[in-house]
Design an enzyme around this catalytic site. Structure first.
Site, PDB file in Angstrom:
ATOM      1  N   ARG A 121       1.114  -1.330  -0.037  1.00 57.52           N
ATOM      2  CA  ARG A 121      -0.287   0.054   0.039  1.00 57.52           C
ATOM      3  C   ARG A 121       0.684   1.396   0.447  1.00 57.52           C
ATOM      4  O   ARG A 121       1.069   2.255   1.130  1.00 57.52           O
ATOM      5  CB  ARG A 121      -1.134   0.163   1.289  1.00 57.52           C
ATOM      6  CG  ARG A 121      -1.689  -0.736   1.185  1.00 57.52           C
ATOM      7  CD  ARG A 121      -3.126  -0.938   2.018  1.00 57.52           C
ATOM      8  NE  ARG A 121      -4.452  -1.313   1.211  1.00 57.52           N
ATOM      9  CZ  ARG A 121      -5.570  -1.905   1.634  1.00 57.52           C
ATOM     10  NH1 ARG A 121      -5.639  -1.413   3.339  1.00 57.52           N
ATOM     11  NH2 ARG A 121      -7.317  -2.313   0.892  1.00 57.52           N
ATOM     12  N   GLN A 126      -0.627   2.242  -6.773  1.00 58.29           N
ATOM     13  CA  GLN A 126      -2.190   2.783  -5.936  1.00 58.29           C
ATOM     14  C   GLN A 126      -3.332   1.670  -7.072  1.00 58.29           C
ATOM     15  O   GLN A 126      -4.627   1.197  -6.768  1.00 58.29           O
ATOM     16  CB  GLN A 126      -2.430   4.181  -6.090  1.00 58.29           C
ATOM     17  CG  GLN A 126      -2.276   4.043  -4.205  1.00 58.29           C
ATOM     18  CD  GLN A 126      -2.784   6.178  -4.203  1.00 58.29           C
ATOM     19  OE1 GLN A 126      -2.526   6.491  -5.147  1.00 58.29           O
ATOM     20  NE2 GLN A 126      -2.444   6.439  -2.924  1.00 58.29           N
ATOM     21  N   ASP A 129      -3.943  -1.618  -6.830  1.00 51.11           N
ATOM     22  CA  ASP A 129      -4.668  -2.391  -4.591  1.00 51.11           C
ATOM     23  C   ASP A 129      -6.178  -2.473  -5.128  1.00 51.11           C
ATOM     24  O   ASP A 129      -7.082  -1.704  -4.902  1.00 51.11           O
ATOM     25  CB  ASP A 129      -4.422  -0.707  -4.760  1.00 51.11           C
ATOM     26  CG  ASP A 129      -4.779  -0.662  -2.730  1.00 51.11           C
ATOM     27  OD1 ASP A 129      -5.161  -2.359  -2.285  1.00 51.11           O
ATOM     28  OD2 ASP A 129      -5.068  -0.207  -1.971  1.00 51.11           O
ATOM     29  N   SER A 132      -8.177  -2.448  -2.376  1.00 43.90           N
ATOM     30  CA  SER A 132      -9.271  -0.783  -2.017  1.00 43.90           C
ATOM     31  C   SER A 132     -10.550  -1.290  -3.442  1.00 43.90           C
ATOM     32  O   SER A 132     -11.558  -0.860  -2.822  1.00 43.90           O
ATOM     33  CB  SER A 132      -8.305  -0.595  -2.134  1.00 43.90           C
ATOM     34  OG  SER A 132      -7.097  -0.108  -0.819  1.00 43.90           O
ATOM     35  N   TYR A 226      -4.104  -0.205   8.260  1.00 50.81           N
ATOM     36  CA  TYR A 226      -4.837  -1.095   9.302  1.00 50.81           C
ATOM     37  C   TYR A 226      -5.001  -0.578  10.683  1.00 50.81           C
ATOM     38  O   TYR A 226      -3.679  -0.099  11.065  1.00 50.81           O
ATOM     39  CB  TYR A 226      -4.889  -2.785   9.038  1.00 50.81           C
ATOM     40  CG  TYR A 226      -4.945  -3.152   8.041  1.00 50.81           C
ATOM     41  CD1 TYR A 226      -6.588  -3.314   7.270  1.00 50.81           C
ATOM     42  CD2 TYR A 226      -3.858  -3.419   6.831  1.00 50.81           C
ATOM     43  CE1 TYR A 226      -6.536  -3.947   6.002  1.00 50.81           C
ATOM     44  CE2 TYR A 226      -4.311  -3.911   5.237  1.00 50.81           C
ATOM     45  CZ  TYR A 226      -5.772  -4.230   5.174  1.00 50.81           C
ATOM     46  OH  TYR A 226      -6.015  -4.367   4.404  1.00 50.81           O
TER      47      TYR A 226
END
Length: 365
Positions: A121, A126, A129, A132, A226
């Site tokens: 991450r 991105q 990902d 996500s 997280y």
């Protein structure tokens, strides 16, 4: 370099690893793409769509012929793994933290496995990902499910018969899924509150028009975004605080998860029993046991007049757009691993090394 895409066989899986849109882009980037016939049918992509995008349609028997890459959604079956040529690159949700036997099979076969859930991450990654992108779909669908189940209208309405108060919704966990759930519930007209143990996300919650619920329980954010795990004492305080506040809400959506571990139990049965009849809980953590004590993974149950939705794999229920998003993630990873259409694995690169979960010993593992 040839990329092979199968029709998914895991129960309930309707997504496909590459959508026609991405196939066209990969073809332009120098890849050959081979699609199993009807691989996209459950996601509303026809064989003609793939042919128009430049893919070669084949049956399952010839899918793997001369394939350098096998791109899938769910982890390949043992039979498929056995049919892969050693050195083949496998890309998909390979479950490295929860399926050690599956990872061992891939390793023993000598394939190079890239787990989409292991993409670092970082800013550079991105576009790859997939956690996500799929969480975005799940967060949206959770609100749609809640709206369908709750016997109330979401928005405030002023009618000739009087005013109808809006639904009060609580979203627990303000990660990608939670933020999408907040935004969707707000668009439907609900009054939304959100709780997260990471105080840093309060600003994001408020920017979406929701109220941040501060229960006095805080945790640090890990490098992956997280929340760090709470102590037993902190978990008990969190449960007690939530039990006190949850009866205020008509809809509760829970999204708290810890990668590779059972979902934290946030809502005890006693809290559910204090909610108003007709209230709805949608538990997005059902696949790993659930955030609610009464959640039954894969089922919708009623407890003391409260509907608890434990439906799993919500992205698959919106297979068209979930596939499009996942496909873009896979395409971005492929062009990273093979920038000129030829595989160049740089093990010093953070994305390549971070996402790789198996590789032959000869490659330096």
């Amino acid at each position: 370099m040839r990329v092979a895409v199968p029709k998914e066989t895991a129960p309930g899986e309707r997504r496909v690893a590459l959508a026609p849109e991405t196939v066209s882009k990969l073809r332009a980037a120098g890849f050959d793409v081979r699609i199993e016939r009807d691989a996209g049918a459950s996601a509303a992509f026809s064989n003609k769509d793939y042919e128009a995008a430049g893919a070669e349609l084949v049956d399952s028997r010839s899918l793997l012929d001369d394939a350098a890459v096998f791109a899938c959604v769910a982890r390949p079956s043992a039979e498929t793994i056995a049919a892969l040529v050693p050195g083949t690159v496998v890309i998909g949700f390979l479950e490295p933290l929860t399926d050690p036997d599956g990872i061992a099979q891939l390793r023993e076969r000598g394939v190079i496995g890239f787990a989409m859930e292991s993409i670092p991450r970082i800013t550079r990654a991105q576009s790859m990902d997939a956690l996500s992108s799929q969480a975005t779909v799940a967060g949206y669908k959770a609100v749609v499910l809640a709206a369908d189940r709750v016997p109330r209208l979401f928005p405030m309405l002023m009618t000739a018969a009087g005013t109808i108060a809006p639904v009060r919704a609580l979203v627990i966990g303000a990660g990608v899924a939670g933020l999408q759930a907040i935004a969707t519930a707000r668009r439907l007209g609900a009054v939304v509150s959100a709780f997260d143990v990471r105080p840093a996300v309060a600003e994001q919650v408020q920017s979406l028009g929701a109220t941040f619920l501060d229960l006095g329980v805080r945790a640090e954010e890990t490098a992956g975004g997280y929340a760090s795990e709470l102590t037993a004492e902190e978990q008990a305080r969190q449960q007690a605080a939530l039990e006190e506040r949850i009866p205020e809400f008509d809809v509760v959506i829970t999204t708290a998860a810890v990668p590779g571990r059972p979902a934290p139990r946030l809502i005890p049965a006693s809290a559910v029993e204090r909610m108003r009849a007709g209230s709805v809980i949608v538990d997005l953590a059902a696949e790993t046991g659930g955030n609610c004590e009464v959640t039954v993974p894969g089922e919708v149950v009623e407890h003391s007049g409260v509907t608890v939705v434990g439906t799993t794999n919500l992205p698959s229920s919106m297979a068209y757009h979930a596939s499009e998003l996942y496909s873009r993630n896979v395409g971005a990873l492929l062009t990273h691993l093979a920038p000129e259409g030829e595989l160049v694995l740089d093990w010093d690169d953070e994305i390549t090394s971070g996402a790789c979960v198996t590789r032959p010993q000869a490659s330096g593992s």
